[in-house]
Design an enzyme around this catalytic site. Structure first.
Site, PDB file in Angstrom:
ATOM      1  N   GLU A  45       0.822  -1.213   0.000  1.00 20.61           N
ATOM      2  CA  GLU A  45       0.000   0.000   0.000  1.00 20.61           C
ATOM      3  C   GLU A  45       0.859   1.267   0.000  1.00 20.61           C
ATOM      4  OE1 GLU A  45      -3.605   1.918   2.756  1.00 20.61           O
ATOM      5  OE2 GLU A  45      -2.226   0.439   3.603  1.00 20.61           O
ATOM      6  N   LYS A 118     -10.429   2.885  -1.501  1.00 24.71           N
ATOM      7  CA  LYS A 118     -10.538   2.244  -0.192  1.00 24.71           C
ATOM      8  C   LYS A 118     -11.837   2.634   0.499  1.00 24.71           C
ATOM      9  CE  LYS A 118      -7.560   1.544   3.905  1.00 24.71           C
ATOM     10  NZ  LYS A 118      -6.221   1.896   4.426  1.00 24.71           N
ATOM     11  N   CYS A 155      -5.826  -2.741   2.700  1.00 20.52           N
ATOM     12  CA  CYS A 155      -5.466  -2.700   4.124  1.00 20.52           C
ATOM     13  C   CYS A 155      -6.661  -2.824   5.066  1.00 20.52           C
ATOM     14  CB  CYS A 155      -4.634  -1.455   4.418  1.00 20.52           C
ATOM     15  SG  CYS A 155      -3.650  -1.600   5.945  1.00 20.52           S
TER      16      CYS A 155
END
Length: 289
Positions: A45, A118, A155
């Site tokens: 990431e 995200k 993540c």
């Protein structure tokens, strides 16, 4: 005809705060993975620099770039086409006045298949992402790449079973999670690495999919700099559809975790387990409340 197997790789390295250095470092790892037969290769990431979300500094918004004309994405498009590999590229996205933590998934032709933003944004000591990122508005997708149909999330998304289920329902056979996670500044005795692995292994088992997670290593920051130094615990891995770890790196290694997944076996196992046959969507209304 759908491919019967796919060879996947998670890249793991320490990162500087210089974009050119990091892009070169990741490029070398992509080439090394491709030389070993990898077809889908996952960097970690926000690999263009240090994990800047440790602190709330306005100047760090200058790291963001639009998708169109993004030099790092363009570089990896050329590399993907050269090596015939798929590369999900994590980047800090600017879209007008809005900012996102995003991944551009590049097919083996070099074509940009799409951008995922995200969805789940953490906020806490050392992980102050809500200062920088809007929650993503793309939803969860599966990308039909040259080598396999995959889902890509980022993540903190990896802690949410709904995310993994949505990507599998969309058709993904392998889930990819670029990650930046390590020590907790307010809880120095907390080691989240075992839980971090277990939750993703649970996604593999519950959805009968492969899972690939790529994390960074090394220590970033200095005493007195925001929450102080943060040490990232690596531990990148590949799990198969039964939750077996079939490739992994330790907490400090620089390198490639590589494994071949049997896509035919994944699809047969998913059908035979009956998890999707026996779902009771008529009883799940409360999950959206």
């Amino acid at each position: 005809m759908a491919p019967a197997t796919v060879t996947v790789a998670a890249l793991q390295t320490a990162l500087t705060d210089d974009v050119a250095t990091n892009v070169a470092r990741v490029t070398d790892l992509v080439r090394a993975a491709a030389a070993r037969g990898a077809q889908i290769i996952l960097p970690s990431e926000l690999f263009e620099g240090h994990y800047f979300c440790r602190t709330q500094r306005e100047i760090d918004f200058e790291r963001a770039r639009p998708v169109t004309g993004h030099p790092t994405i363009a570089h990896f498009q050329r590399l993907a086409a050269e090596l015939n590999v798929v590369i999900p590229v994590s980047f800090f996205e600017q879209d007008g006045p809005c900012y996102y933590n995003s991944v551009a998934t590049i097919d083996a032709s070099g074509h940009l298949l799409g951008v995922y933003r995200k969805s789940h944004i953490p906020d806490g000591p050392g992980y102050q992402e809500k200062f920088f990122f809007r929650p993503g508005d793309t939803g969860f997708h599966a990308y039909r790449t040259r080598h396999a149909t995959i889902g890509v999330a980022i993540c903190w998304d990896q802690w949410f079973p709904e995310c993994a289920r949505a990507m599998t329902l969309a058709g993904a056979d392998v889930l990819f999670y670029p990650t930046a996670i390590g020590s907790e500044p307010e809880e120095p005795d907390l080691d989240s690495q075992p839980s971090w692995r277990r939750v993703m292994i649970g996604h593999a088992v519950a959805n009968v999919v492969g899972v690939v997670a790529a994390n960074r290593v090394g220590t970033e920051g200095a005493p007195g700099d925001g929450p102080g130094p943060m040490t990232f615990y690596g531990s990148s891995f590949v799990a198969d559809e039964r939750g077996n770890i079939v490739a992994e790196l330790d907490r400090t290694e620089h390198g490639v975790a590589l494994a071949t997944l049997d896509l035919d076996r994944i699809r047969r196992a998913r059908a035979s387990m009956g998890f999707f046959r026996d779902r009771r969507t008529d009883l799940y209304d409360g999950l959206a409340d």
